[in-house]
Motif scaffolding. Structure first.
Motif, PDB file in Angstrom:
ATOM      1  N   TYR A   7       0.838  -1.195   0.000  1.00  0.00           N
ATOM      2  CA  TYR A   7       0.000   0.000   0.000  1.00  0.00           C
ATOM      3  C   TYR A   7       0.876   1.250   0.000  1.00  0.00           C
ATOM      4  O   TYR A   7       2.081   1.163   0.238  1.00  0.00           O
ATOM      5  CB  TYR A   7      -0.898  -0.027   1.238  1.00  0.00           C
ATOM      6  N   PRO A   8       0.266   2.407  -0.240  1.00  0.00           N
ATOM      7  CA  PRO A   8       1.059   3.638  -0.314  1.00  0.00           C
ATOM      8  C   PRO A   8       1.970   3.815   0.897  1.00  0.00           C
ATOM      9  O   PRO A   8       1.581   3.512   2.033  1.00  0.00           O
ATOM     10  CB  PRO A   8      -0.015   4.735  -0.373  1.00  0.00           C
ATOM     11  N   ALA A   9       3.166   4.300   0.644  1.00  0.00           N
ATOM     12  CA  ALA A   9       4.241   4.507   1.611  1.00  0.00           C
ATOM     13  C   ALA A   9       5.006   3.226   1.929  1.00  0.00           C
ATOM     14  O   ALA A   9       6.035   3.274   2.599  1.00  0.00           O
ATOM     15  CB  ALA A   9       3.772   5.153   2.911  1.00  0.00           C
ATOM     16  N   ASP A  10       4.533   2.088   1.453  1.00  0.00           N
ATOM     17  CA  ASP A  10       5.285   0.850   1.649  1.00  0.00           C
ATOM     18  C   ASP A  10       6.533   0.850   0.774  1.00  0.00           C
ATOM     19  O   ASP A  10       6.567   1.458  -0.287  1.00  0.00           O
ATOM     20  CB  ASP A  10       4.425  -0.376   1.297  1.00  0.00           C
ATOM     21  N   PHE A  11       7.536   0.142   1.265  1.00  0.00           N
ATOM     22  CA  PHE A  11       8.769   0.000   0.516  1.00  0.00           C
ATOM     23  C   PHE A  11       8.631  -1.159  -0.463  1.00  0.00           C
ATOM     24  O   PHE A  11       8.086  -2.202  -0.122  1.00  0.00           O
ATOM     25  CB  PHE A  11       9.933  -0.259   1.473  1.00  0.00           C
ATOM     26  N   VAL A  12       9.134  -0.967  -1.665  1.00  0.00           N
ATOM     27  CA  VAL A  12       9.004  -1.972  -2.722  1.00  0.00           C
ATOM     28  C   VAL A  12      10.376  -2.492  -3.107  1.00  0.00           C
ATOM     29  O   VAL A  12      11.295  -1.699  -3.344  1.00  0.00           O
ATOM     30  CB  VAL A  12       8.342  -1.354  -3.981  1.00  0.00           C
ATOM     31  N   GLY A  13      10.519  -3.789  -3.151  1.00  0.00           N
ATOM     32  CA  GLY A  13      11.770  -4.367  -3.607  1.00  0.00           C
ATOM     33  C   GLY A  13      12.579  -4.942  -2.468  1.00  0.00           C
ATOM     34  O   GLY A  13      12.229  -4.799  -1.297  1.00  0.00           O
ATOM     35  N   ARG A  14      13.643  -5.621  -2.815  1.00  0.00           N
ATOM     36  CA  ARG A  14      14.464  -6.284  -1.799  1.00  0.00           C
ATOM     37  C   ARG A  14      15.927  -5.934  -2.002  1.00  0.00           C
ATOM     38  O   ARG A  14      16.585  -6.470  -2.895  1.00  0.00           O
ATOM     39  CB  ARG A  14      14.263  -7.795  -1.905  1.00  0.00           C
ATOM     40  N   PRO A  15      16.437  -5.046  -1.145  1.00  0.00           N
ATOM     41  CA  PRO A  15      17.837  -4.673  -1.257  1.00  0.00           C
ATOM     42  C   PRO A  15      18.734  -5.880  -1.007  1.00  0.00           C
ATOM     43  O   PRO A  15      18.336  -6.822  -0.327  1.00  0.00           O
ATOM     44  CB  PRO A  15      18.022  -3.643  -0.128  1.00  0.00           C
ATOM     45  N   PHE A  16      19.922  -5.845  -1.568  1.00  0.00           N
ATOM     46  CA  PHE A  16      20.968  -6.845  -1.319  1.00  0.00           C
ATOM     47  C   PHE A  16      20.671  -8.199  -1.945  1.00  0.00           C
ATOM     48  O   PHE A  16      21.375  -9.167  -1.678  1.00  0.00           O
ATOM     49  CB  PHE A  16      21.219  -7.051   0.188  1.00  0.00           C
ATOM     50  N   ALA A  17      19.627  -8.302  -2.750  1.00  0.00           N
ATOM     51  CA  ALA A  17      19.376  -9.561  -3.451  1.00  0.00           C
ATOM     52  C   ALA A  17      19.697  -9.372  -4.925  1.00  0.00           C
ATOM     53  O   ALA A  17      19.446  -8.311  -5.487  1.00  0.00           O
ATOM     54  CB  ALA A  17      17.921  -9.988  -3.276  1.00  0.00           C
ATOM     55  N   ASP A  18      20.279 -10.399  -5.543  1.00  0.00           N
ATOM     56  CA  ASP A  18      20.641 -10.277  -6.950  1.00  0.00           C
ATOM     57  C   ASP A  18      19.442 -10.472  -7.864  1.00  0.00           C
ATOM     58  O   ASP A  18      19.388  -9.929  -8.957  1.00  0.00           O
ATOM     59  CB  ASP A  18      21.719 -11.310  -7.311  1.00  0.00           C
ATOM     60  N   GLN A  19      18.508 -11.277  -7.402  1.00  0.00           N
ATOM     61  CA  GLN A  19      17.354 -11.573  -8.238  1.00  0.00           C
ATOM     62  C   GLN A  19      16.069 -11.163  -7.548  1.00  0.00           C
ATOM     63  O   GLN A  19      15.986 -11.129  -6.325  1.00  0.00           O
ATOM     64  CB  GLN A  19      17.299 -13.071  -8.528  1.00  0.00           C
ATOM     65  N   VAL A  20      15.079 -10.870  -8.344  1.00  0.00           N
ATOM     66  CA  VAL A  20      13.750 -10.590  -7.823  1.00  0.00           C
ATOM     67  C   VAL A  20      13.157 -11.905  -7.344  1.00  0.00           C
ATOM     68  O   VAL A  20      13.291 -12.930  -8.019  1.00  0.00           O
ATOM     69  CB  VAL A  20      12.866  -9.976  -8.922  1.00  0.00           C
ATOM     70  N   ASP A  21      12.509 -11.907  -6.182  1.00  0.00           N
ATOM     71  CA  ASP A  21      12.016 -13.182  -5.663  1.00  0.00           C
ATOM     72  C   ASP A  21      10.532 -13.430  -5.929  1.00  0.00           C
ATOM     73  O   ASP A  21      10.106 -14.577  -5.936  1.00  0.00           O
ATOM     74  CB  ASP A  21      12.372 -13.378  -4.185  1.00  0.00           C
ATOM     75  N   TYR A  22       9.750 -12.379  -6.127  1.00  0.00           N
ATOM     76  CA  TYR A  22       8.333 -12.578  -6.436  1.00  0.00           C
ATOM     77  C   TYR A  22       7.897 -11.604  -7.516  1.00  0.00           C
ATOM     78  O   TYR A  22       8.419 -10.489  -7.603  1.00  0.00           O
ATOM     79  CB  TYR A  22       7.478 -12.369  -5.171  1.00  0.00           C
ATOM     80  N   ASP A  23       6.957 -12.034  -8.346  1.00  0.00           N
ATOM     81  CA  ASP A  23       6.354 -11.136  -9.320  1.00  0.00           C
ATOM     82  C   ASP A  23       5.733  -9.970  -8.569  1.00  0.00           C
ATOM     83  O   ASP A  23       5.110 -10.157  -7.524  1.00  0.00           O
ATOM     84  CB  ASP A  23       5.242 -11.844 -10.100  1.00  0.00           C
ATOM     85  N   CYS A  24       5.891  -8.782  -9.116  1.00  0.00           N
ATOM     86  CA  CYS A  24       5.310  -7.599  -8.496  1.00  0.00           C
ATOM     87  C   CYS A  24       4.418  -6.916  -9.523  1.00  0.00           C
ATOM     88  O   CYS A  24       4.907  -6.453 -10.555  1.00  0.00           O
ATOM     89  CB  CYS A  24       6.415  -6.667  -8.025  1.00  0.00           C
ATOM     90  N   THR A  25       3.128  -6.896  -9.256  1.00  0.00           N
ATOM     91  CA  THR A  25       2.135  -6.472 -10.246  1.00  0.00           C
ATOM     92  C   THR A  25       1.187  -5.446  -9.645  1.00  0.00           C
ATOM     93  O   THR A  25       0.829  -5.546  -8.464  1.00  0.00           O
ATOM     94  CB  THR A  25       1.320  -7.699 -10.702  1.00  0.00           C
ATOM     95  N   ALA A  26       0.773  -4.492 -10.450  1.00  0.00           N
ATOM     96  CA  ALA A  26      -0.143  -3.453  -9.969  1.00  0.00           C
ATOM     97  C   ALA A  26      -1.582  -3.960  -9.990  1.00  0.00           C
ATOM     98  O   ALA A  26      -2.071  -4.426 -11.015  1.00  0.00           O
ATOM     99  CB  ALA A  26      -0.015  -2.200 -10.833  1.00  0.00           C
ATOM    100  N   LEU A  27      -2.259  -3.876  -8.868  1.00  0.00           N
ATOM    101  CA  LEU A  27      -3.672  -4.255  -8.807  1.00  0.00           C
ATOM    102  C   LEU A  27      -4.552  -3.090  -9.232  1.00  0.00           C
ATOM    103  O   LEU A  27      -5.683  -3.277  -9.686  1.00  0.00           O
ATOM    104  CB  LEU A  27      -4.053  -4.668  -7.381  1.00  0.00           C
ATOM    105  N   THR A  28      -4.047  -1.890  -9.042  1.00  0.00           N
ATOM    106  CA  THR A  28      -4.722  -0.677  -9.492  1.00  0.00           C
ATOM    107  C   THR A  28      -3.659   0.156 -10.195  1.00  0.00           C
ATOM    108  O   THR A  28      -2.474  -0.170 -10.114  1.00  0.00           O
ATOM    109  CB  THR A  28      -5.252   0.147  -8.301  1.00  0.00           C
ATOM    110  N   ASP A  29      -4.059   1.192 -10.879  1.00  0.00           N
ATOM    111  CA  ASP A  29      -3.058   2.136 -11.348  1.00  0.00           C
ATOM    112  C   ASP A  29      -2.245   2.573 -10.138  1.00  0.00           C
ATOM    113  O   ASP A  29      -2.789   2.723  -9.043  1.00  0.00           O
ATOM    114  CB  ASP A  29      -3.730   3.360 -11.984  1.00  0.00           C
ATOM    115  N   ALA A  30      -0.965   2.750 -10.322  1.00  0.00           N
ATOM    116  CA  ALA A  30      -0.119   3.051  -9.171  1.00  0.00           C
ATOM    117  C   ALA A  30       1.023   3.968  -9.577  1.00  0.00           C
ATOM    118  O   ALA A  30       1.394   4.048 -10.761  1.00  0.00           O
ATOM    119  CB  ALA A  30       0.441   1.761  -8.570  1.00  0.00           C
ATOM    120  N   GLU A  31       1.562   4.631  -8.579  1.00  0.00           N
ATOM    121  CA  GLU A  31       2.687   5.517  -8.826  1.00  0.00           C
ATOM    122  C   GLU A  31       3.773   5.203  -7.811  1.00  0.00           C
ATOM    123  O   GLU A  31       3.499   5.000  -6.625  1.00  0.00           O
ATOM    124  CB  GLU A  31       2.247   6.975  -8.701  1.00  0.00           C
TER     125      GLU A  31
END
Lengths: 234, 234
Positions: free
Chosen positions: A80-104
DNA sequence: CGGCGCTTTGACTCGAATCAATAGGAGTGG
DNA sequence: CCACTCCTATTGATTCGAGTCAAAGCGCCG
């Protein structure tokens, strides 16, 4: 959509990580990042991709999910808004990240962001706290998935959403009816809860029939009897 | 059991958080902490308690669990040697923490530890990475709980344990049989996987009958055919 | 209007839970 | 050493809840 928007007009300025920074620090971070708009349904990153960016979610809702061999998917988290997105210090993305609504989002290239983290101890501290919160959220989901009946899972999910909507939206009376929009389809709710579309649908109509909720149309839900909902948790 | 053991003889010296510290820093942290032994079955902390300590697990296995209203419990995580125990920055303990085997920890009062974190940026960084790893673990558990069949859950759990045992224990041949001891009872496995004792037991005997594993006695398990186990994941 | 996607509803199946009994194993004391 | 108890694990019979398969219903947009 320019990339030069300043942080001063950021809608989550004081809730997100950057809230810990002085204006001067913010300035230097701002040069790293840029705004990014994603349309509903668009996938920001696929599991297995090179892990290139992280950032803050400004508006909208994202899902983190894992595809299963049987062609369905399990949603492991919602952002949700203000949440941090992504995983620092990892070489690969671990989960698909998809927008459920339009997002910024406000995104940063990962490596420079990690360097910035080291320079801004306060920000690293806040990130740690946020990750701890995400861990708590994930563990709560484990409890719900492991034990709950279908009706318990759906009730719990609605209560979660209600609490979240309750803080930002407004409720006429504490304990009174509360209306909000589901950011997910039935199918996505099923993927969160480890159920099928049909089961989710049946539970929703059962609650409607019982007078606990009403479904005014579209994706709106009104909680008429919060206590009854809590009683369904098991 | 003295409390003056030095860090130099610590069995997880180079794997745990403290590995990031210089000898001098270690000295000062060492004054904060003390060794604590917990017996199998003993609960270190109950959910809802004041959150007083955190620390590193030196030996043994701990479970983090949540009691459900129906009298059962859901295990949300397992902790192994060198894992970090506890949740900094929280006022209350969020999950019961219980020893599955006799265990030994190096514990610190929470508040001084938090201050020490601030002074040792490298340690805070390592803690962040550990919490990120715990988050990944929790999300993996979500996927397994949400989607798997009973046989998939049990197979996945055995593979997890095998991998963990495989790194510390020794395996005669890659792909060859691997034997290890389950640190949990059937009932505890059920609480991890969101199943019942009976279902876990049935799945285990089904795999034994299929020649995938053997159960030499006690809590030992031998994996005879890892590929067949992987094929059961679904 | 007609087509398309999402949702609801129904009939039936199947897998895991439940209820219940038995078997095994470790420890104790006669 | 055996008899006894306690606890955990196994096995069996049955039930029940959620999944599956299938058919409408509904809203939306071209």
């Amino acid at each position: 959509m320019t990339t030069s928007e300043s942080c001063s007009d950021c809608s989550v300025r004081d809730q997100a990580l950057c809230g810990s920074l002085t204006n001067h620090e913010l300035e230097s971070l701002n040069r790293l990042g840029r705004r990014r708009h994603v349309a509903k349904g668009e996938t920001l990153a696929w599991a297995g991709d090179d892990n290139l960016v992280c950032g803050n979610l400004l508006s909208g809702v994202l899902k983190l999910s894992s595809a299963t061999t049987d062609g369905r998917e399990q949603i492991v988290g919602l952002l949700y808004p203000a949440d941090f997105v992504g995983r620092p210090f990892a070489d690969q993305v671990d989960y698909d990240c998809t927008a459920l609504t339009d997002a910024e989002l406000c995104v940063f290239p990962r490596e420079p962001f990690e360097r910035a983290l080291a320079d801004h101890v306060q920000m690293e501290r806040l990130l740690l706290q946020r990750v701890l919160a995400a861990l708590g959220d994930a563990r709560g989901r484990i409890v719900s998935l492991g034990r709950g009946s279908a009706s318990g899972k759906v009730a719990g999910f609605l209560l979660d959403l209600a609490d979240r909507a309750g803080t930002s939206g407004c409720r006429a009376m504490p304990g009174g009816p509360l209306t909000f929009d589901l950011p997910l389809s039935r199918g996505e709710m099923a993927d969160v809860l480890g159920l099928t579309i049909e089961t989710v649908s049946r539970q929703m109509t059962a609650m409607k029939t019982a007078g606990i909720i009403s479904l005014p149309g579209g994706r709106a839900v009104t909680i008429l009897d919060r206590q009854a909902l809590e009683a369904r948790l098991d």
